[in-house]
Design a protein around this motif. Structure first.
Motif, mmCIF file in Angstrom:
data_model
loop_
_atom_site.group_PDB
_atom_site.id
_atom_site.type_symbol
_atom_site.label_atom_id
_atom_site.label_comp_id
_atom_site.label_asym_id
_atom_site.label_seq_id
_atom_site.Cartn_x
_atom_site.Cartn_y
_atom_site.Cartn_z
ATOM 1 N N TYR A 7 -10.107 2.132 0.403
ATOM 2 C CA TYR A 7 -10.020 3.003 -0.525
ATOM 3 C C TYR A 7 -10.091 4.525 0.214
ATOM 4 O O TYR A 7 -9.420 5.524 -0.172
ATOM 5 N N MET A 8 -11.153 4.671 1.204
ATOM 6 C CA MET A 8 -11.362 5.882 1.855
ATOM 7 C C MET A 8 -10.242 6.149 2.914
ATOM 8 O O MET A 8 -9.753 7.555 2.762
ATOM 9 N N MET A 9 -9.279 5.376 3.094
ATOM 10 C CA MET A 9 -8.043 5.780 3.809
ATOM 11 C C MET A 9 -6.921 5.997 2.874
ATOM 12 O O MET A 9 -5.713 6.528 3.276
ATOM 13 N N GLY A 10 -7.215 6.021 1.596
ATOM 14 C CA GLY A 10 -6.340 6.612 0.494
ATOM 15 C C GLY A 10 -5.545 5.656 0.071
ATOM 16 O O GLY A 10 -4.413 5.573 -0.697
ATOM 17 N N TYR A 11 -5.885 4.309 0.067
ATOM 18 C CA TYR A 11 -4.926 3.114 -0.484
ATOM 19 C C TYR A 11 -6.073 2.259 -1.575
ATOM 20 O O TYR A 11 -6.868 1.920 -1.288
ATOM 21 N N GLY A 12 -5.367 2.070 -2.944
ATOM 22 C CA GLY A 12 -6.109 1.568 -3.686
ATOM 23 C C GLY A 12 -6.897 2.059 -4.483
ATOM 24 O O GLY A 12 -7.957 2.695 -3.891
ATOM 25 N N LYS A 13 -7.068 2.355 -5.889
ATOM 26 C CA LYS A 13 -8.119 3.083 -6.577
ATOM 27 C C LYS A 13 -9.044 2.073 -7.114
ATOM 28 O O LYS A 13 -10.011 2.513 -7.905
ATOM 29 N N SER A 14 -9.035 0.899 -7.089
ATOM 30 C CA SER A 14 -9.943 -0.084 -7.799
ATOM 31 C C SER A 14 -10.097 -1.510 -7.107
ATOM 32 O O SER A 14 -9.270 -1.652 -6.072
ATOM 33 N N ILE A 15 -11.243 -2.039 -7.390
ATOM 34 C CA ILE A 15 -11.472 -3.065 -6.776
ATOM 35 C C ILE A 15 -12.101 -3.937 -7.869
ATOM 36 O O ILE A 15 -12.865 -3.813 -8.531
ATOM 37 N N GLU A 16 -11.783 -5.363 -7.815
ATOM 38 C CA GLU A 16 -12.016 -6.286 -8.670
ATOM 39 C C GLU A 16 -13.121 -7.517 -8.050
ATOM 40 O O GLU A 16 -12.787 -8.152 -6.788
ATOM 41 N N VAL A 17 -14.234 -7.510 -8.560
ATOM 42 C CA VAL A 17 -15.242 -8.608 -7.980
ATOM 43 C C VAL A 17 -15.709 -9.355 -9.170
ATOM 44 O O VAL A 17 -16.015 -9.209 -10.469
ATOM 45 N N THR A 23 6.095 -12.895 -3.941
ATOM 46 C CA THR A 23 5.266 -12.659 -5.172
ATOM 47 C C THR A 23 5.496 -11.275 -5.731
ATOM 48 O O THR A 23 6.078 -10.326 -5.209
ATOM 49 N N THR A 24 5.232 -11.386 -7.005
ATOM 50 C CA THR A 24 5.254 -9.813 -7.683
ATOM 51 C C THR A 24 3.686 -9.340 -8.001
ATOM 52 O O THR A 24 3.594 -8.089 -8.587
ATOM 53 N N GLU A 25 2.665 -9.819 -7.009
ATOM 54 C CA GLU A 25 1.531 -9.210 -6.970
ATOM 55 C C GLU A 25 1.572 -7.568 -6.315
ATOM 56 O O GLU A 25 2.377 -7.714 -5.315
ATOM 57 N N ALA A 26 0.767 -6.917 -6.929
ATOM 58 C CA ALA A 26 0.504 -5.394 -6.169
ATOM 59 C C ALA A 26 0.108 -5.581 -4.655
ATOM 60 O O ALA A 26 -0.722 -6.953 -4.550
ATOM 61 N N ASN A 27 0.364 -5.023 -3.902
ATOM 62 C CA ASN A 27 -0.118 -5.048 -2.420
ATOM 63 C C ASN A 27 -1.798 -5.032 -2.276
ATOM 64 O O ASN A 27 -2.686 -4.392 -3.560
ATOM 65 N N GLY A 28 -2.510 -5.583 -1.559
ATOM 66 C CA GLY A 28 -3.769 -5.759 -1.396
ATOM 67 C C GLY A 28 -4.120 -7.067 -0.698
ATOM 68 O O GLY A 28 -3.504 -8.058 -0.241
ATOM 69 N N THR A 29 -5.599 -7.438 -0.676
ATOM 70 C CA THR A 29 -6.136 -8.616 -0.158
ATOM 71 C C THR A 29 -7.097 -9.068 -1.298
ATOM 72 O O THR A 29 -7.680 -8.461 -2.012
ATOM 73 N N LEU A 30 -7.041 -10.512 -1.048
ATOM 74 C CA LEU A 30 -7.968 -11.409 -1.846
ATOM 75 C C LEU A 30 -8.742 -12.276 -1.083
ATOM 76 O O LEU A 30 -8.245 -12.815 -0.244
ATOM 77 N N VAL A 31 -9.982 -12.023 -1.272
ATOM 78 C CA VAL A 31 -11.258 -13.036 -0.623
ATOM 79 C C VAL A 31 -11.775 -13.779 -1.513
ATOM 80 O O VAL A 31 -12.368 -13.210 -2.439
ATOM 81 N N SER A 32 -11.906 -15.240 -1.371
ATOM 82 C CA SER A 32 -12.948 -15.974 -2.149
ATOM 83 C C SER A 32 -13.664 -16.908 -1.330
ATOM 84 O O SER A 32 -13.354 -17.248 -0.293
#
Length: 637
Positions: free
Chosen positions: A61-71, A160-169
């Motif tokens: 986010y600080m580098m300007g990528y992605g405005k939201s996070i889901e937890v 995939t049709t998912e938006a860019n990003g990373t998921l960790v579980s």
């Protein structure tokens, strides 16, 4: 007389072991995530695992990528999804399983990041029973699954049709974090801090959105009560620094400090620089050499800085060390001082009403300090004499405020984190705990009876009351939290009416005069078993009626049931089980919106009619049902 030979193992090439990254993390988890703990403390390792994954999302986010996070945290499964660039698909496995692998070594890609040593997600992976990582990047997805850090399945790259990003579980390994549970209040505070430091960013936690518009101003508004503030919050922002400052009527100093989005709970050079610079600027503005303690008394402040390549004193990043100052660069001390000299001085000149309110607060603190000087000196002399022969304090060998030795720093730090003082009622309870305790890390302070209800009193009472004065000296908190000798202060009283009352009186003392002990998560209530259910083969200790019923059902055939009324009834041998690795502690947590003075006035003030009506309206009667066939032997109710 026969000579006794000492058996010494052969020291050969076979004695030398090389651990891979996963084995080392699992063998020495404290080096990477601090305390193991069961989740009852805000700095327990399970929260550090969550933080390590979130830090990577915040850096995106600080580098300007992605405005939201889901937890999402359900039961023990933690799932975190960001909408940044996503891990490069060919490196998904390496980034979470190869030590010293990551993009943050390239300062052009990640500037002023908190996670710089390539360990974070690897530690989470190694310490998790199950770990999954998935990267979504430019219409493609790559996923990998691990158990205890070992790759069990690397999935093929798929569209995939998912938006860019990373998921960790992940699910933390319960063989390492024994009997752990997540406390929502700790997680919520962690998430709010991320939002305060990144105004405009949205974090969705278990379906609830968290967002801050005004950064550290919002933080102080949340942490303070507007009715208690001596003047409106001062909010100053500059390049790579933001501060918010106000004063209230509490005792002590309350700081919230951050570096690159990391909550430095133990402070460090940036917090020390702020405390020093603030005093200097205030003295220069008022052209008067006020005592530093009077200037900072009752201050509530937040300071956040962003620096390139911060140097933390441990992997958990709770304290900022000295910075790498390049040639021609500034020290943290210079940086903070110049910012406050320019911005705080300007603010006070432009807001004379705030400056006048601040001056009155400083002068009030000065008068109070001088009024207490005589009695404080006398009380401290008495305390020093009493400490030499104080039978009420059984001290331990290691303390939180001690400098670590040259060798064995890791083990010493682990023990410091576990330093505990039990505050008990009466000699019988303190005797059992004293015999069962770990003399290295556990101390005992015994109360003579019910301590003074000090609600509404001034701090002078702390010095006039011998017991309270000895307690503050045992904790070493007279001059502030920096000298605190124990990481955990555990109130250990009987689970009866008198015991509950003593709990309230001790908590009143802390909240009235040393609120930071509670705010910083140092105060706990010891849970001890209410019942012992046993037969000839098995003994089960139960902490509730439900646990007792389950134990009776499990043992069957008329087990013996003992009801413990007081701590003094529990033998030292038994007590050792309840204050060791499996010790159950209930943290004392201030909910958001709880205001200390309002709370104390309601529970400890003179509004007895209001409390009586509340008790009558909320009274519940619970019957102690004995399972058919069980034999209640030595039951004391």
């Amino acid at each position: 007389m026969a000579e006794t030979k000492k058996v010494v193992a052969d020291y050969t090439e076979d004695s030398i072991r090389s651990l891979d990254w996963r084995e080392h993390i699992r063998l020495r988890p404290g080096m990477y995530i601090g305390k193991l703990g069961d989740g009852s403390s805000p700095d327990d390792g399970i929260y550090v695992l969550v933080k390590e994954v979130l830090d990577n999302c915040i850096d995106e986010y600080m580098m300007g990528y992605g405005k939201s996070i889901e937890v999402s945290i359900k039961d023990k499964t933690v799932t975190i999804r960001d909408y940044g660039r996503g891990i490069p698909l060919g490196k998904v496995v390496d980034v979470v399983s190869k030590i010293n692998t990551g993009a943050k070594y390239d300062s052009k890609v990640f500037q002023k990041s908190v996670g710089l040593n390539g360990v974070g997600t690897k530690a989470v992976n190694a310490l998790s029973h199950y770990f999954k990582v998935a990267s979504f990047r430019e219409g493609k997805m790559k996923m990998a699954e691990f158990e205890a850090g070992q790759l069990i399945k690397e999935h093929k790259e798929v569209p995939t049709t998912e938006a860019n990003g990373t998921l960790v579980s992940f699910v933390a390994d319960d063989s390492i974090f024994r009997n752990y549970h997540y406390i929502p209040e700790y997680l919520e505070k962690q998430i709010w801090n991320y939002c305060f430091l990144n105004a405009g960013m949205r974090i969705n936690f278990n379906g609830k959105n968290y967002v801050s518009k005004n950064g550290l101003l919002d933080l102080l508004e949340r942490e303070t009560n507007a009715d208690e503030l001596r003047y409106p919050i001062i909010h100053l922002k500059g390049e790579d620094i933001e501060v918010a400052i106000t004063h209230n009527n509490d005792y002590g100093e309350d700081y919230h400090s951050f570096v690159n989005g990391q909550h430095t709970t133990q402070g460090g050079t940036h917090q020390a620089a702020f405390r020093e610079a603030y005093v200097k600027v205030i003295r220069e503005f008022f052209k008067k050499d006020f005592d530093a303690a009077d200037i900072r008394q009752s201050i509530v402040a937040a300071v956040a800085v962003r620096v390139v390549e911060p140097v933390f004193e441990s992997q958990t990043k709770t304290k900022l060390g000295s910075l790498n100052v390049e040639e021609g660069g500034q020290s943290m001390r210079q940086f903070v001082l110049e910012f406050l000299q320019r911005n705080l001085d300007n603010f006070l000149h432009k807001n004379p009403a705030v400056a006048e309110a601040l001056k009155k607060k400083i002068e009030q603190s000065e008068r109070e300090r001088k009024d207490m000087a005589g009695i404080k000196k006398l009380a401290n002399e008495r305390a020093k004499k009493a400490n030499l022969h104080n039978k009420k304090l059984r001290d331990c060998r290691i303390h939180l405020n001690e400098e670590p030795p040259t060798k064995g720093k890791e083990e010493f730090a682990f023990k410091q984190n576990n330093t505990t003082i039990f505050i008990t009622e009466g000699d019988s309870a303190s005797g059992s705990i004293t015999k069962a305790r770990d003399v290295e890390t556990q101390g005992v302070f015994s109360l003579r009876g019910k301590p003074l209800n000090c609600f509404g009193m001034t701090k002078k009472v702390v010095y006039e009351n011998e017991e309270l004065n000895l307690l503050q000296h045992a904790l070493n908190i007279e001059e502030g939290m920096e000298g605190l000798r124990f990481n955990r202060i555990v109130i250990a009283t009987d689970a009866d009416v008198d015991g509950m009352h003593i709990r309230l009186l001790i908590m009143t003392f802390f909240l009235q005069f040393f609120p930071d002990l509670v705010k910083k998560g140092h105060v706990y209530i010891l849970e001890t078993p209410l019942f012992r259910v046993r037969n000839k083969q098995t003994t089960i200790y139960c902490y509730s009626e439900q646990e007792k019923q389950a134990a009776v059902k499990k043992l069957g055939n008329k087990p013996e049931i003992t009801r413990f009324k007081g701590l003094g009834e529990i033998s030292p041998d038994e007590f050792g089980r309840f204050i060791g690795e499996d010790m159950r502690l209930q943290p004392v947590i201030l909910d958001h919106g709880d205001h200390i003075q309002h709370l104390l006035e309601y529970y400890m003030g003179k509004n007895s009619q209001e409390r009586q009506e509340f008790i009558i309206n909320n009274l519940r009667v619970e019957l102690d049902v004995v399972e058919e066939g069980a034999v209640p032997v030595a039951a004391t109710t």
